[in-house]
Design a protein around this motif. Structure first.
Motif, PDB file in Angstrom:
ATOM      1  N   CYS A 217      16.245 -35.989  -7.917  1.00  0.00           N
ATOM      2  CA  CYS A 217      15.590 -37.029  -7.128  1.00  0.00           C
ATOM      3  C   CYS A 217      16.273 -37.071  -5.769  1.00  0.00           C
ATOM      4  O   CYS A 217      17.509 -37.119  -5.682  1.00  0.00           O
ATOM      5  CB  CYS A 217      15.711 -38.379  -7.835  1.00  0.00           C
ATOM      6  N   GLY A 219      15.729 -39.452  -3.507  1.00  0.00           N
ATOM      7  CA  GLY A 219      15.815 -40.820  -2.994  1.00  0.00           C
ATOM      8  C   GLY A 219      14.965 -41.013  -1.757  1.00  0.00           C
ATOM      9  O   GLY A 219      15.233 -41.910  -0.943  1.00  0.00           O
ATOM     10  N   GLY A 221      11.846 -41.984  -1.462  1.00  0.00           N
ATOM     11  CA  GLY A 221      10.999 -43.168  -1.484  1.00  0.00           C
ATOM     12  C   GLY A 221       9.509 -42.898  -1.470  1.00  0.00           C
ATOM     13  O   GLY A 221       8.706 -43.841  -1.427  1.00  0.00           O
ATOM     14  N   LYS A 233      11.486 -48.676  -7.093  1.00  0.00           N
ATOM     15  CA  LYS A 233      12.352 -48.952  -5.949  1.00  0.00           C
ATOM     16  C   LYS A 233      13.474 -47.920  -5.930  1.00  0.00           C
ATOM     17  O   LYS A 233      13.750 -47.258  -6.940  1.00  0.00           O
ATOM     18  CB  LYS A 233      12.922 -50.364  -6.027  1.00  0.00           C
ATOM     19  N   ILE A 234      14.099 -47.778  -4.788  1.00  0.00           N
ATOM     20  CA  ILE A 234      15.189 -46.822  -4.638  1.00  0.00           C
ATOM     21  C   ILE A 234      16.514 -47.576  -4.604  1.00  0.00           C
ATOM     22  O   ILE A 234      16.703 -48.475  -3.783  1.00  0.00           O
ATOM     23  CB  ILE A 234      15.044 -45.995  -3.341  1.00  0.00           C
ATOM     24  N   ASN A 237      20.228 -44.089  -3.883  1.00  0.00           N
ATOM     25  CA  ASN A 237      19.610 -42.761  -3.702  1.00  0.00           C
ATOM     26  C   ASN A 237      18.825 -42.272  -4.920  1.00  0.00           C
ATOM     27  O   ASN A 237      18.527 -41.085  -5.024  1.00  0.00           O
ATOM     28  CB  ASN A 237      20.685 -41.710  -3.359  1.00  0.00           C
ATOM     29  N   ALA A 239      15.452 -43.113  -7.666  1.00  0.00           N
ATOM     30  CA  ALA A 239      14.263 -43.908  -7.975  1.00  0.00           C
ATOM     31  C   ALA A 239      14.454 -44.643  -9.298  1.00  0.00           C
ATOM     32  O   ALA A 239      14.907 -44.061 -10.283  1.00  0.00           O
ATOM     33  CB  ALA A 239      13.030 -43.012  -8.046  1.00  0.00           C
ATOM     34  N   CYS A 259       5.769 -36.759  -5.956  1.00  0.00           N
ATOM     35  CA  CYS A 259       7.197 -36.430  -5.998  1.00  0.00           C
ATOM     36  C   CYS A 259       7.427 -34.963  -5.612  1.00  0.00           C
ATOM     37  O   CYS A 259       6.895 -34.059  -6.268  1.00  0.00           O
ATOM     38  CB  CYS A 259       7.763 -36.678  -7.397  1.00  0.00           C
TER      39      CYS A 259
END
Length: 272
Positions: A217, A219, A221, A233-234, A237, A239, A259
């Motif tokens: 991930c 991060g 957003g 929400k993040i 860094n 999700a 994503c």
């Protein structure tokens, strides 16, 4: 010779004497066990997982029988069936238990990750983690040595060819043993109807995380911006998906499509 015989006779006599004293004391101070305790223990799964908060099934059976404040639904692996049986035996009311299952928060297989060194030590994640946090560049990812497999009381986990654990949802009881034993905390318990999970555990910034694992991930957003229900929400860094909002409101998760690294996935493969 006579001295040796005398010593043997003396020691034997002393042993018999103290043995009789212990036998008499045991009889005199014997505490009768409530037979209901063993009846309750017999209906428990015998996984000795400790998910109930007690040191094994017998300890929980004793507590739920002898203490009126101990609820009958603490056996997570036994789910509703066992809770109802314990409630009936103890004359208590069993509140509904929400089924939960183990979920892997990592997609750092050998194809996606890089390593810092070749680990040739004990094949145990806890041991490997004690050596510079393990061999993988990602300090948050699954170490792939199967400690969760060895510690699952219900044989619900096996190691895949990609060196990541595979969790059999049909065998998983939700006891949480794997979650508590994992040194990297890459296994978490989720609700039965969970739709979207984040298959990443990294708290590194995007550029660092991507360098260590192609499936991390970032991060960024993008998933949060494309979630119509504000369920993502993040934080640090990474999700974070609000399980309840996602289950209650989302029928078409656009976050999965957007994503860039595939860090978000369906929890159940059949949902695809």
């Amino acid at each position: 010779m006579e001295t040796a015989i005398l010593i043997v006779v003396l020691l034997t006599s002393v042993g018999i004497f103290f043995g009789l004293i212990l036998a008499i004391a045991n009889k005199k101070f014997e505490v009768e066990t409530n037979p209901l305790i063993h009846i309750v223990e017999d209906v428990l799964p015998k996984g000795q997982c400790g998910a109930c908060g007690y040191a094994g099934c017998l300890a929980y059976a004793e507590a739920v029988v002898l203490d009126e404040d101990v609820p009958p639904n603490l056996c997570i692996p036994g789910k509703e069936l066992v809770a109802n049986m314990v409630a009936e035996l103890t004359g208590k009311k069993a509140e509904e238990i929400e089924p939960r299952y183990a979920c892997l928060k990592c997609n750092g297989c050998s194809e996606n990750t890089t390593v810092k060194y070749n680990y040739e030590g004990i094949q145990d994640c806890i041991c490997a983690n004690s050596l510079l946090g393990g061999a993988k560049e990602c300090s948050f990812g699954c170490l792939g040595l199967g400690t969760c497999v060895k510690n699952c009381p219900f044989e619900a986990i096996e190691m895949g060819e990609n060196n990541l654990p595979i969790i059999d949802k049909d065998l998983c009881t939700g006891c949480g043993k794997c979650e508590s034993i994992c040194p990297k905390h890459v296994i978490k318990m989720v609700a039965q109807d969970t739709i979207v999970v984040v298959s990443c555990n990294s708290l590194d910034k995007g550029s660092i995380a991507k360098k260590a694992c192609k499936a991390s991930c970032l991060g960024c957003g993008i998933c949060a911006k494309n979630c119509e229900h504000n369920a993502i929400k993040i934080e640090n860094n990474l999700a974070i998906v609000d399980e309840k909002i996602c289950i209650d409101k989302c029928k078409n998760p656009k976050c999965l499509i957007k994503c860039p690294t595939g860090a978000l996935n369906y929890y159940d493969e059949e949902m695809k």
